[in-house]
Write an enzyme that holds these catalytic residues in place. Structure first.
Site, mmCIF file in Angstrom:
data_model
loop_
_atom_site.group_PDB
_atom_site.id
_atom_site.type_symbol
_atom_site.label_atom_id
_atom_site.label_comp_id
_atom_site.label_asym_id
_atom_site.label_seq_id
_atom_site.Cartn_x
_atom_site.Cartn_y
_atom_site.Cartn_z
ATOM 1 N N GLY A 33 0.854 -1.284 0.319
ATOM 2 C CA GLY A 33 -0.149 -0.136 0.023
ATOM 3 C C GLY A 33 0.761 1.273 0.129
ATOM 4 N N LEU A 34 0.289 2.364 -0.185
ATOM 5 C CA LEU A 34 1.096 3.713 -0.075
ATOM 6 C C LEU A 34 1.821 3.929 1.094
ATOM 7 C CD1 LEU A 34 -1.635 6.080 -1.793
ATOM 8 C CD2 LEU A 34 0.191 4.977 -2.924
ATOM 9 N N SER A 35 2.811 4.815 0.962
ATOM 10 C CA SER A 35 3.382 5.301 2.392
ATOM 11 C C SER A 35 2.450 5.875 3.144
ATOM 12 C CB SER A 35 4.419 6.163 2.000
ATOM 13 O OG SER A 35 4.943 6.925 3.177
ATOM 14 N N GLY A 38 -0.722 2.342 6.558
ATOM 15 C CA GLY A 38 -0.827 1.845 7.787
ATOM 16 C C GLY A 38 -0.290 0.316 7.778
ATOM 17 N N LYS A 39 0.347 0.141 6.640
ATOM 18 C CA LYS A 39 1.085 -1.143 6.673
ATOM 19 C C LYS A 39 1.952 -1.676 7.867
ATOM 20 C CE LYS A 39 3.573 -0.065 3.130
ATOM 21 N NZ LYS A 39 3.175 1.331 2.961
ATOM 22 N N SER A 40 3.123 -0.729 8.215
ATOM 23 C CA SER A 40 3.727 -1.100 9.612
ATOM 24 C C SER A 40 2.985 -1.240 10.828
ATOM 25 C CB SER A 40 4.751 -0.146 9.751
ATOM 26 O OG SER A 40 5.569 0.074 8.387
ATOM 27 N N SER A 107 5.828 -1.822 -1.995
ATOM 28 C CA SER A 107 6.035 -3.062 -3.152
ATOM 29 C C SER A 107 5.064 -2.471 -4.172
ATOM 30 C CB SER A 107 5.838 -4.268 -2.743
ATOM 31 O OG SER A 107 4.692 -4.154 -1.729
HETATM 32 P P1 ADP Z 1 3.284 2.690 6.461
HETATM 33 O O1 ADP Z 1 3.890 1.365 6.953
HETATM 34 O O2 ADP Z 1 2.156 2.138 5.415
HETATM 35 O O3 ADP Z 1 4.019 3.668 5.943
HETATM 36 P P2 ADP Z 1 2.645 3.495 8.892
HETATM 37 O O4 ADP Z 1 2.249 2.464 9.665
HETATM 38 O O5 ADP Z 1 4.061 3.719 9.301
HETATM 39 O O6 ADP Z 1 2.406 3.218 7.211
HETATM 40 O O7 ADP Z 1 1.879 5.064 9.234
HETATM 41 C C1 ADP Z 1 0.436 4.972 9.492
HETATM 42 C C2 ADP Z 1 0.121 6.098 10.179
HETATM 43 O O8 ADP Z 1 -1.110 6.412 10.455
HETATM 44 C C3 ADP Z 1 0.456 5.866 11.498
HETATM 45 O O9 ADP Z 1 1.194 6.808 12.254
HETATM 46 C C4 ADP Z 1 -0.856 5.224 12.205
HETATM 47 O O10 ADP Z 1 -0.843 5.355 13.833
HETATM 48 C C5 ADP Z 1 -1.894 5.884 11.690
HETATM 49 N N1 ADP Z 1 -3.216 5.545 11.550
HETATM 50 C C6 ADP Z 1 -4.192 6.001 11.832
HETATM 51 N N2 ADP Z 1 -5.354 5.422 11.352
HETATM 52 C C7 ADP Z 1 -4.724 4.078 10.937
HETATM 53 C C8 ADP Z 1 -5.438 3.054 10.461
HETATM 54 N N3 ADP Z 1 -6.862 2.792 10.574
HETATM 55 N N4 ADP Z 1 -4.731 1.935 10.082
HETATM 56 C C9 ADP Z 1 -3.322 2.142 10.048
HETATM 57 N N5 ADP Z 1 -2.522 3.239 10.706
HETATM 58 C C10 ADP Z 1 -3.618 4.248 10.928
#
Ligand code: ADP
Length: 207
Positions: A33-35, A38-40, A107
Site C-alpha cells: 500500500g501507499l506510504s 498503515g502497513k507497519s 511494493s
Molecule cells: P506505512 O507503513 O504504510 O508507511 P505507517 O504504519 O508507518 O504506514 O503509518 C501509518 C500512520 O497512520 C501511523 O501513524 C498510524 O498510527 C496512523 N493510523 C491512523 N489510523 C490508522 C489505521 N486505521 N490503520 C493504520 N494506521 C493508522
C-alpha cells in the site's frame, strides 16, 4: 545451476519439520500500500497478537531493511524491483525456517509482488492490500515524507511522481482509511482463522 558449480543441497531438516516443531503453518503475510497507509502499524499490531498467542513470527519492515540488507538501493524502478526481490528471498527463508513472516513494503509493482508469490510454495503468500486514499495518507504523514515530496526534497515518491499498481486480487483488502487498526487486525485474524493458520482459534481483540 551446475554451470557455475553451485549445487543446491537438500537438507534433512526441512520446512515441514521446523513448522511442526513450532506447531504452526508457516507463511508470508505481505502488506502492500501507499506510504502512511498503515502497513507497519497494522503488521506490528498483528505480530503482537500472534506472538502473545504463542506463534513464532518475524516482521520485515521496509524502512528497516533499507538500513542494512538494501542500504545500497535507492528508489528508481530498478532499485525498487531489486529491493522487493531481496526481501522476497529473505521472507522465503524465514517461512522456510517455519516462521509466520510479516512483510510491510510499499511494493508498488504488481510484477514484483507476483515474483515473491511465485517464490513461495502454493498458499504460503497472503497479499494484504492496505488501502487508504492518498488524501488520508497525506494527512497522516507520520514521517513527514509527503511534505518533503511536495517540497521537491524527495523524488520518485509513490503516489506522487512514482506509480502504485493496486493489487487485482489480493487475499485481503483492508480499507485502512475507514477501518481502525483494531478492525484491520480483526479482519486479518478472522482470515487466518478461516484458512486454518490459527489452529487454536482466536479471540477478536477489543481496544
Ligand atoms: P506505512 O507503513 O504504510 O508507511 P505507517 O504504519 O508507518 O504506514 O503509518 C501509518 C500512520 O497512520 C501511523 O501513524 C498510524 O498510527 C496512523 N493510523 C491512523 N489510523 C490508522 C489505521 N486505521 N490503520 C493504520 N494506521 C493508522
Amino acid at each position: 545451476m551446475s554451470g557455475n558449480n553451485i549445487v543446491w543441497h537438500s537438507h534433512s531438516v526441512d520446512q515441514r519439520t521446523r513448522a511442526k516443531q513450532k506447531s504452526q503453518l508457516p507463511l508470508v503475510i505481505w502488506f502492500t500500500g501507499l506510504s502512511a497507509s498503515g502497513k507497519s502499524t497494522i503488521a506490528d499490531a498483528l505480530e503482537q497478537i500472534l506472538t502473545h498467542q504463542g506463534y513464532h513470527t518475524y516482521l520485515l519492515d521496509g524502512d528497516n531493511v533499507r538500513h542494512g540488507l538494501c542500504k545500497d538501493l535507492k528508489f528508481s524502478d530498478q532499485d525498487r524491483q531489486e529491493n522487493i526481490r531481496r526481501v522476497g528471498e529473505v521472507a522465503k527463508l524465514m517461512a522456510d525456517a517455519g516462521l509466520i513472516t510479516l512483510a510491510a513494503f510499499i511494493s508498488p509493482f504488481r510484477a514484483d509482488r507476483r515474483l515473491v508469490r511465485n517464490m513461495l510454495p502454493e498458499g504460503q503468500f497472503i497479499e494484504v492490500f492496505v488501502d487508504a486514499p492518498l488524501t488520508v495518507c497525506r494527512e497522516r504523514d507520520p514521517k513527514g515524507l509527503y511534505a518533503k515530496a511536495d517540497r521537491g526534497e524527495i523524488k520518485q515518491f509513490t503516489g506522487i511522481d512514482s506509480p502504485y499498481e493496486e493489487p487485482e486480487s489480493p487475499e485481503l483488502h483492508i480499507h485502512a482509511g475507514e477501518a481502525t487498526v483494531t478492525d484491520a487486525v480483526n479482519q486479518l485474524l478472522a482470515y487466518l482463522h478461516e484458512t486454518g493458520v490459527l489452529h487454536a482459534g482466536y479471540e477478536p481483540i477489543a481496544v
